[in-house]
Design a protein around this motif. Structure first.
Motif, PDB file in Angstrom:
ATOM      1  N   HIS A 283      -7.866 -16.416  29.933  1.00  0.00           N
ATOM      2  CA  HIS A 283      -8.245 -15.102  29.400  1.00  0.00           C
ATOM      3  C   HIS A 283      -8.821 -15.242  27.991  1.00  0.00           C
ATOM      4  O   HIS A 283      -9.870 -14.673  27.678  1.00  0.00           O
ATOM      5  CB  HIS A 283      -7.036 -14.167  29.384  1.00  0.00           C
ATOM      6  CG  HIS A 283      -7.321 -12.851  28.738  1.00  0.00           C
ATOM      7  ND1 HIS A 283      -7.076 -12.627  27.403  1.00  0.00           N
ATOM      8  CD2 HIS A 283      -7.856 -11.710  29.234  1.00  0.00           C
ATOM      9  CE1 HIS A 283      -7.450 -11.397  27.112  1.00  0.00           C
ATOM     10  NE2 HIS A 283      -7.921 -10.818  28.198  1.00  0.00           N
ATOM     11  N   ASP A 284      -8.149 -16.008  27.139  1.00  0.00           N
ATOM     12  CA  ASP A 284      -8.636 -16.221  25.777  1.00  0.00           C
ATOM     13  C   ASP A 284     -10.013 -16.885  25.776  1.00  0.00           C
ATOM     14  O   ASP A 284     -10.906 -16.486  25.023  1.00  0.00           O
ATOM     15  CB  ASP A 284      -7.653 -17.076  24.972  1.00  0.00           C
ATOM     16  CG  ASP A 284      -6.341 -16.362  24.672  1.00  0.00           C
ATOM     17  OD1 ASP A 284      -6.293 -15.119  24.824  1.00  0.00           O
ATOM     18  OD2 ASP A 284      -5.377 -17.059  24.297  1.00  0.00           O
ATOM     19  N   LEU A 285     -10.184 -17.891  26.611  1.00  0.00           N
ATOM     20  CA  LEU A 285     -11.454 -18.607  26.699  1.00  0.00           C
ATOM     21  C   LEU A 285     -12.580 -17.673  27.140  1.00  0.00           C
ATOM     22  O   LEU A 285     -13.649 -17.636  26.525  1.00  0.00           O
ATOM     23  CB  LEU A 285     -11.342 -19.785  27.666  1.00  0.00           C
ATOM     24  CG  LEU A 285     -12.644 -20.525  27.971  1.00  0.00           C
ATOM     25  CD1 LEU A 285     -13.164 -21.232  26.726  1.00  0.00           C
ATOM     26  CD2 LEU A 285     -12.447 -21.499  29.110  1.00  0.00           C
ATOM     27  N   LEU A 286     -12.345 -16.902  28.196  1.00  0.00           N
ATOM     28  CA  LEU A 286     -13.370 -15.993  28.697  1.00  0.00           C
ATOM     29  C   LEU A 286     -13.707 -14.921  27.670  1.00  0.00           C
ATOM     30  O   LEU A 286     -14.875 -14.551  27.506  1.00  0.00           O
ATOM     31  CB  LEU A 286     -12.918 -15.360  30.017  1.00  0.00           C
ATOM     32  CG  LEU A 286     -12.814 -16.327  31.201  1.00  0.00           C
ATOM     33  CD1 LEU A 286     -12.251 -15.618  32.423  1.00  0.00           C
ATOM     34  CD2 LEU A 286     -14.162 -16.961  31.513  1.00  0.00           C
ATOM     35  N   HIS A 287     -12.690 -14.429  26.969  1.00  0.00           N
ATOM     36  CA  HIS A 287     -12.935 -13.422  25.933  1.00  0.00           C
ATOM     37  C   HIS A 287     -13.800 -14.003  24.814  1.00  0.00           C
ATOM     38  O   HIS A 287     -14.748 -13.354  24.347  1.00  0.00           O
ATOM     39  CB  HIS A 287     -11.611 -12.900  25.374  1.00  0.00           C
ATOM     40  CG  HIS A 287     -11.785 -11.898  24.282  1.00  0.00           C
ATOM     41  ND1 HIS A 287     -12.262 -10.634  24.512  1.00  0.00           N
ATOM     42  CD2 HIS A 287     -11.577 -12.001  22.950  1.00  0.00           C
ATOM     43  CE1 HIS A 287     -12.334  -9.987  23.366  1.00  0.00           C
ATOM     44  NE2 HIS A 287     -11.915 -10.797  22.399  1.00  0.00           N
ATOM     45  N   LYS A 288     -13.502 -15.214  24.390  1.00  0.00           N
ATOM     46  CA  LYS A 288     -14.288 -15.853  23.335  1.00  0.00           C
ATOM     47  C   LYS A 288     -15.725 -16.089  23.791  1.00  0.00           C
ATOM     48  O   LYS A 288     -16.664 -15.946  23.008  1.00  0.00           O
ATOM     49  CB  LYS A 288     -13.638 -17.161  22.893  1.00  0.00           C
ATOM     50  CG  LYS A 288     -12.398 -16.935  22.057  1.00  0.00           C
ATOM     51  CD  LYS A 288     -11.737 -18.220  21.648  1.00  0.00           C
ATOM     52  CE  LYS A 288     -10.471 -17.910  20.862  1.00  0.00           C
ATOM     53  NZ  LYS A 288      -9.740 -19.097  20.485  1.00  0.00           N
ATOM     54  N   GLN A 289     -15.912 -16.449  25.058  1.00  0.00           N
ATOM     55  CA  GLN A 289     -17.263 -16.647  25.586  1.00  0.00           C
ATOM     56  C   GLN A 289     -18.039 -15.331  25.598  1.00  0.00           C
ATOM     57  O   GLN A 289     -19.219 -15.294  25.242  1.00  0.00           O
ATOM     58  CB  GLN A 289     -17.216 -17.223  27.001  1.00  0.00           C
ATOM     59  CG  GLN A 289     -16.834 -18.684  27.037  1.00  0.00           C
ATOM     60  CD  GLN A 289     -16.701 -19.217  28.451  1.00  0.00           C
ATOM     61  OE1 GLN A 289     -16.570 -18.466  29.406  1.00  0.00           O
ATOM     62  NE2 GLN A 289     -16.734 -20.521  28.585  1.00  0.00           N
ATOM     63  N   GLU A 290     -17.374 -14.248  25.994  1.00  0.00           N
ATOM     64  CA  GLU A 290     -18.029 -12.939  26.003  1.00  0.00           C
ATOM     65  C   GLU A 290     -18.440 -12.533  24.597  1.00  0.00           C
ATOM     66  O   GLU A 290     -19.541 -12.036  24.378  1.00  0.00           O
ATOM     67  CB  GLU A 290     -17.106 -11.879  26.600  1.00  0.00           C
ATOM     68  CG  GLU A 290     -16.913 -11.997  28.087  1.00  0.00           C
ATOM     69  CD  GLU A 290     -15.845 -11.037  28.623  1.00  0.00           C
ATOM     70  OE1 GLU A 290     -15.301 -10.228  27.843  1.00  0.00           O
ATOM     71  OE2 GLU A 290     -15.562 -11.115  29.827  1.00  0.00           O
ATOM     72  N   VAL A 291     -17.550 -12.731  23.634  1.00  0.00           N
ATOM     73  CA  VAL A 291     -17.861 -12.386  22.242  1.00  0.00           C
ATOM     74  C   VAL A 291     -19.042 -13.220  21.755  1.00  0.00           C
ATOM     75  O   VAL A 291     -19.953 -12.691  21.107  1.00  0.00           O
ATOM     76  CB  VAL A 291     -16.621 -12.595  21.340  1.00  0.00           C
ATOM     77  CG1 VAL A 291     -16.989 -12.532  19.875  1.00  0.00           C
ATOM     78  CG2 VAL A 291     -15.552 -11.569  21.677  1.00  0.00           C
ATOM     79  N   ALA A 292     -19.057 -14.497  22.073  1.00  0.00           N
ATOM     80  CA  ALA A 292     -20.152 -15.376  21.650  1.00  0.00           C
ATOM     81  C   ALA A 292     -21.469 -14.933  22.276  1.00  0.00           C
ATOM     82  O   ALA A 292     -22.517 -14.945  21.615  1.00  0.00           O
ATOM     83  CB  ALA A 292     -19.851 -16.823  22.017  1.00  0.00           C
ATOM     84  N   GLU A 293     -21.443 -14.527  23.545  1.00  0.00           N
ATOM     85  CA  GLU A 293     -22.655 -14.061  24.214  1.00  0.00           C
ATOM     86  C   GLU A 293     -23.182 -12.785  23.569  1.00  0.00           C
ATOM     87  O   GLU A 293     -24.377 -12.631  23.368  1.00  0.00           O
ATOM     88  CB  GLU A 293     -22.386 -13.826  25.701  1.00  0.00           C
ATOM     89  CG  GLU A 293     -22.235 -15.095  26.503  1.00  0.00           C
ATOM     90  CD  GLU A 293     -21.809 -14.842  27.943  1.00  0.00           C
ATOM     91  OE1 GLU A 293     -21.821 -13.680  28.389  1.00  0.00           O
ATOM     92  OE2 GLU A 293     -21.473 -15.819  28.623  1.00  0.00           O
ATOM     93  N   VAL A 294     -22.291 -11.875  23.232  1.00  0.00           N
ATOM     94  CA  VAL A 294     -22.704 -10.626  22.580  1.00  0.00           C
ATOM     95  C   VAL A 294     -23.304 -10.929  21.214  1.00  0.00           C
ATOM     96  O   VAL A 294     -24.340 -10.373  20.852  1.00  0.00           O
ATOM     97  CB  VAL A 294     -21.511  -9.649  22.463  1.00  0.00           C
ATOM     98  CG1 VAL A 294     -21.830  -8.496  21.536  1.00  0.00           C
ATOM     99  CG2 VAL A 294     -21.110  -9.135  23.835  1.00  0.00           C
ATOM    100  N   GLN A 295     -22.676 -11.827  20.466  1.00  0.00           N
ATOM    101  CA  GLN A 295     -23.190 -12.178  19.145  1.00  0.00           C
ATOM    102  C   GLN A 295     -24.546 -12.856  19.260  1.00  0.00           C
ATOM    103  O   GLN A 295     -25.459 -12.566  18.489  1.00  0.00           O
ATOM    104  CB  GLN A 295     -22.207 -13.078  18.408  1.00  0.00           C
ATOM    105  CG  GLN A 295     -20.957 -12.351  17.966  1.00  0.00           C
ATOM    106  CD  GLN A 295     -19.917 -13.273  17.365  1.00  0.00           C
ATOM    107  OE1 GLN A 295     -19.971 -14.489  17.515  1.00  0.00           O
ATOM    108  NE2 GLN A 295     -18.951 -12.685  16.695  1.00  0.00           N
ATOM    109  N   THR A 296     -24.707 -13.748  20.228  1.00  0.00           N
ATOM    110  CA  THR A 296     -25.985 -14.429  20.441  1.00  0.00           C
ATOM    111  C   THR A 296     -27.042 -13.422  20.848  1.00  0.00           C
ATOM    112  O   THR A 296     -28.165 -13.455  20.353  1.00  0.00           O
ATOM    113  CB  THR A 296     -25.843 -15.526  21.514  1.00  0.00           C
ATOM    114  OG1 THR A 296     -24.869 -16.460  21.070  1.00  0.00           O
ATOM    115  CG2 THR A 296     -27.148 -16.234  21.749  1.00  0.00           C
TER     116      THR A 296
END
Length: 105
Positions: free
Chosen positions: A64-77
Motif C-alpha cells: 500500500h505504501d509503495l503504490l501510494h508513493k508511486q501514485e504521488v510521484a506520477e501526479v508530481q511528474t
C-alpha cells in the motif's frame, strides 16, 4: 549459485538463508530489517496473531505504501510536465506575437 552467495537474515526471530548476489547483499539486509520492523509493529499491536497473518498484513501495508508513493510521484511528474508544456507554449506565443522583422535578427 555457490554457498558464498547465500546470506542469512533474521525476520521476526526466525533465520532465513537466501541466495543473493554479492552486490545486492546490503539491499537485501535493508529490506529484511524493514520487513522485520513492520512485522514487529503489527505483532506488538496485538490485533493480529500468527506469523503467517502478520507477514501478510506487513506485505499489504508495505505494498500500500509503495503504490501510494508511486501514485504521488506520477501526479508530481504529470504536474511538472504540464508546467513545462505551458512554459513552452507561452514562449511560442511570445515568438509568434513578435514583429516578423525582429525574428529574422
Amino acid at each position: 549459485m555457490s554457498s558464498s552467495n547465500s546470506i542469512t537474515v533474521q525476520i521476526l526471530d526466525k533465520d532465513y538463508s537466501i541466495m543473493c548476489p554479492q552486490e545486492e547483499r546490503s539491499n537485501l539486509v535493508s529490506a529484511a530489517r524493514y520487513l522485520d520492523g513492520k512485522m514487529r509493529e503489527i505483532r506488538s499491536s496485538g490485533k493480529v496473531i500468527g506469523a503467517d497473518r502478520i507477514a501478510v498484513m506487513a506485505a499489504l501495508n508495505i505494498t500500500h505504501d509503495l503504490l501510494h508513493k508511486q501514485e504521488v510521484a506520477e501526479v508530481q511528474t504529470s504536474g511538472s510536465t504540464r508546467e513545462q508544456v505551458r512554459d513552452l507554449l507561452e514562449r511560442v506565443d511570445v515568438v509568434l506575437a513578435a514583429d516578423p522583422n525582429e525574428r529574422q535578427s
